[in-house]
Design a protein around this motif. Structure first.
Motif, mmCIF file in Angstrom:
data_model
loop_
_atom_site.group_PDB
_atom_site.id
_atom_site.type_symbol
_atom_site.label_atom_id
_atom_site.label_comp_id
_atom_site.label_asym_id
_atom_site.label_seq_id
_atom_site.Cartn_x
_atom_site.Cartn_y
_atom_site.Cartn_z
ATOM 1 N N CYS A 113 -12.354 -88.539 -17.223
ATOM 2 C CA CYS A 113 -12.761 -89.750 -17.954
ATOM 3 C C CYS A 113 -13.410 -89.402 -19.292
ATOM 4 N N THR A 114 -12.906 -90.050 -20.346
ATOM 5 C CA THR A 114 -13.448 -89.794 -21.685
ATOM 6 C C THR A 114 -14.530 -90.811 -22.052
ATOM 7 N N GLU A 115 -14.828 -91.693 -21.117
ATOM 8 C CA GLU A 115 -15.846 -92.740 -21.314
ATOM 9 C C GLU A 115 -15.482 -93.708 -22.435
ATOM 10 N N CYS A 116 -14.175 -93.884 -22.665
ATOM 11 C CA CYS A 116 -13.750 -94.746 -23.776
ATOM 12 C C CYS A 116 -14.078 -96.217 -23.539
ATOM 13 N N GLY A 117 -14.186 -96.615 -22.269
ATOM 14 C CA GLY A 117 -14.571 -97.991 -21.960
ATOM 15 C C GLY A 117 -13.438 -99.007 -21.994
ATOM 16 N N ARG A 118 -12.211 -98.524 -22.167
ATOM 17 C CA ARG A 118 -11.098 -99.479 -22.229
ATOM 18 C C ARG A 118 -10.920 -100.214 -20.907
ATOM 19 N N CYS A 119 -11.189 -99.527 -19.796
ATOM 20 C CA CYS A 119 -11.054 -100.152 -18.473
ATOM 21 C C CYS A 119 -12.048 -101.305 -18.312
ATOM 22 N N ARG A 166 -15.730 -98.128 -15.789
ATOM 23 C CA ARG A 166 -16.161 -96.938 -16.531
ATOM 24 C C ARG A 166 -17.404 -96.343 -15.867
ATOM 25 N N MET A 196 -16.723 -94.313 -12.764
ATOM 26 C CA MET A 196 -16.294 -92.936 -13.017
ATOM 27 C C MET A 196 -17.470 -92.065 -13.463
ATOM 28 N N CYS A 223 -6.180 -97.440 -18.572
ATOM 29 C CA CYS A 223 -6.755 -96.110 -18.801
ATOM 30 C C CYS A 223 -5.764 -95.165 -19.487
ATOM 31 N N PRO A 224 -6.138 -94.595 -20.640
ATOM 32 C CA PRO A 224 -5.205 -93.718 -21.366
ATOM 33 C C PRO A 224 -4.952 -92.392 -20.653
ATOM 34 N N VAL A 225 -5.814 -92.032 -19.685
ATOM 35 C CA VAL A 225 -5.599 -90.754 -18.998
ATOM 36 C C VAL A 225 -5.289 -90.957 -17.505
ATOM 37 N N ILE A 244 -6.418 -92.680 -14.917
ATOM 38 C CA ILE A 244 -7.429 -92.577 -13.858
ATOM 39 C C ILE A 244 -7.282 -93.750 -12.884
ATOM 40 N N GLN A 259 -9.463 -95.827 -10.847
ATOM 41 C CA GLN A 259 -10.840 -96.237 -10.527
ATOM 42 C C GLN A 259 -10.898 -96.993 -9.205
HETATM 43 S S1 SF4 Z 1 -10.262 -96.203 -19.472
HETATM 44 FE FE1 SF4 Z 1 -10.139 -94.258 -18.314
HETATM 45 S S2 SF4 Z 1 -10.995 -92.735 -19.716
HETATM 46 FE FE2 SF4 Z 1 -11.614 -94.730 -20.519
HETATM 47 S S3 SF4 Z 1 -13.639 -95.124 -19.578
HETATM 48 FE FE3 SF4 Z 1 -12.122 -96.048 -18.231
HETATM 49 S S4 SF4 Z 1 -11.701 -94.467 -16.694
HETATM 50 FE FE4 SF4 Z 1 -12.691 -93.441 -18.431
#
Ligand code: SF4
Ligand code: SF4
Length: 419
Positions: free
Chosen positions: A30-36, A52, A55, A105-107, A109, A111
């Motif tokens: 998780c990059t902590e981007c907050g998109r989720c 977020r 995670m 989530c761009p990677v 994940i 959740q």
């Molecule tokens: S979208 Fe993915 S990478 Fe970004 S905060 Fe949520 S879990 Fe982390």
């Protein structure tokens, strides 16, 4: 080996040690981007849940346990478990399992699987879930439906219609091509019973060779599973699979995306292997084959907006079938801003249909209904019993019942055929 020496496996997860490697690695990815969190319907409407944070909490707890194991921080508290100390019950019960977070989530994940494992632990090892949801699951266990209806009444929806049961067909040595899976809402929910009836009229109009299980059908177990009660889910699933296999069922049609998802994707783990077709897919097929032609102009000039059910859309990537059915109607289709994989949940998934919403500043169904009304539509089209309840409640709440109607796609087709 003495019984006392056998380590009893814990249901679900209370702490990070109970989670899968995949979930632990996800926490570090998780990059902590907050998109989720930005697309989470619970978070948008002011609830405590943030995917977020789920995670980040998981990673923080892994660090704590890890430092303990390495002897760096031997005082790290054993009792600071992931569930309760880091993540509260209120957070996990706010989730609708809509999967907007995993989609965003761009990677890549997941959740939701952490939330589900925590729910499973909580349900099976501790106090169960909140009152009304508990009651719904007890009903499923006792009478095969989330409401207090007798299984004997499971065919009452069909009164006055020509619908055969698998048992009656078998008695005549016949094997229908399709099994129409009615589902608990289709059999007992007053509003959705109307949808079931309209869909059956279409099947009869097309001379489809189908039957229903009738009083032999029991709840799919989907609600129990989403609530974390794996035991009731498995009991229901195994019971249904035995009945379906007994009739050598191969193809199942259903109007309920939750049951569609469960029977299609989860029953195979328990030896229930069927070709499962959502009614939107079936109707699309009939239209594209030319078997179903809609000429009636009853919907001419009407503006329709379609609300994607999470378990048909994001859950099973079916966005086009319902849209192509609607395109075949002589109406104008308009999209909401959040549509297809970005559609906002109606708020009923993940067992929410049977419980009070967690504390927040708005109900999810109101947020979604406002978006639908904002398109200027005359009709909100749905393809799921729970979405229908939510949209209908939303229209009532907004005092828009007169101007905007909520119909299932099966009702719109049946209406256009004057059935
Ligand atoms: S979208 Fe993915 S990478 Fe970004 S905060 Fe949520 S879990 Fe982390
Ligand atoms: S599944 Fe939906 S409600 Fe649950 S955390 Fe993800 S976005 Fe939020």
């Amino acid at each position: 080996e003495a019984v006392a020496d056998v380590e009893i496996e814990r249901f679900g997860a209370k702490d990070v040690k109970d989670l899968s490697w995949q979930s632990l690695m996800d926490a570090y990815t998780c990059t902590e981007c907050g998109r989720c969190t930005a697309v989470c319907p619970a978070n948008i409407t002011g609830k405590l849940l943030s995917p977020r944070k789920i995670m980040m909490d998981t990673r923080d707890r892994i660090e704590g346990v890890g430092s303990q194991l390495l002897g760096i921080n031997i005082k790290a508290d054993e009792n600071h478990t992931l569930l309760e100390y880091y993540i509260s019950k209120e957070e996990i019960w706010a989730c609708t399992t809509c999967n907007a977070c995993t989609n965003e989530c761009p990677v890549d994940i997941d959740q939701v699987s952490i939330i589900m494992e925590l729910r499973r632990y909580f349900y099976l090892e501790e106090a169960g879930c909140t009152g009304t949801l508990n009651a719904a699951i007890t009903n499923i266990e006792n009478n095969g439906a989330p409401w207090q209806f007798s299984m004997e009444d499971r065919m009452l929806w069909a009164e006055g219609l020509e619908v055969s049961t698998m048992a009656s067909q078998l008695a005549q040595g016949k094997k229908p091509e399709y099994l129409f899976w009615v589902g608990s809402a289709g059999a007992f929910d007053d509003r959705y019973k109307k949808v079931t009836r309209e869909f059956v009229k279409i099947l009869n109009h097309l001379n489809i060779n189908y039957s229903v299980l009738g009083t032999e059908e029991s709840d799919s177990g989907d609600i129990a599973r989403r609530a974390g009660n794996e035991m009731v889910y498995q009991m229901q699933a195994m019971m249904n699979i035995e009945v379906l296999n007994g009739y050598e069922v191969k193809k199942i049609i259903t109007c309920d995306p939750h049951d569609f998802n469960t029977i299609k994707n989860e029953y195979p783990d328990l030896d229930g292997n069927f070709e499962v077709i959502h009614h939107s897919q079936f109707l699309q097929q009939m239209i594209s084959e030319g078997s179903l032609s809609i000429n009636d102009g009853i919907l001419k000039g009407k503006k329709i907006t379609y609300h994607d059910p999470c378990y048909l859309g994001r859950g099973n990537k079916e966005y086009e079938a319902p849209r192509s059915v609607l395109k075949a109607l002589p109406a104008k289709n308009i999209e909401m801003g959040r549509n297809k994989q970005f559609a906002l949940c109606c708020g009923a998934g993940g067992g929410q249909m049977f419980k009070e919403a967690e504390k927040g500043d708005k109900e999810i169904f109101i947020e979604r209904t406002e978006e639908a009304i904002g398109t200027g539509c005359d009709i909100i089209a749905t393809a799921c019993p729970f979405c229908m309840t939510m949209m209908t409640d939303g229209l009532k709440y907004k005092n828009k019942e007169e101007e905007v109607k909520n119909y299932d796609i099966a009702e719109l087709v049946s209406m256009s055929l004057s059935l």
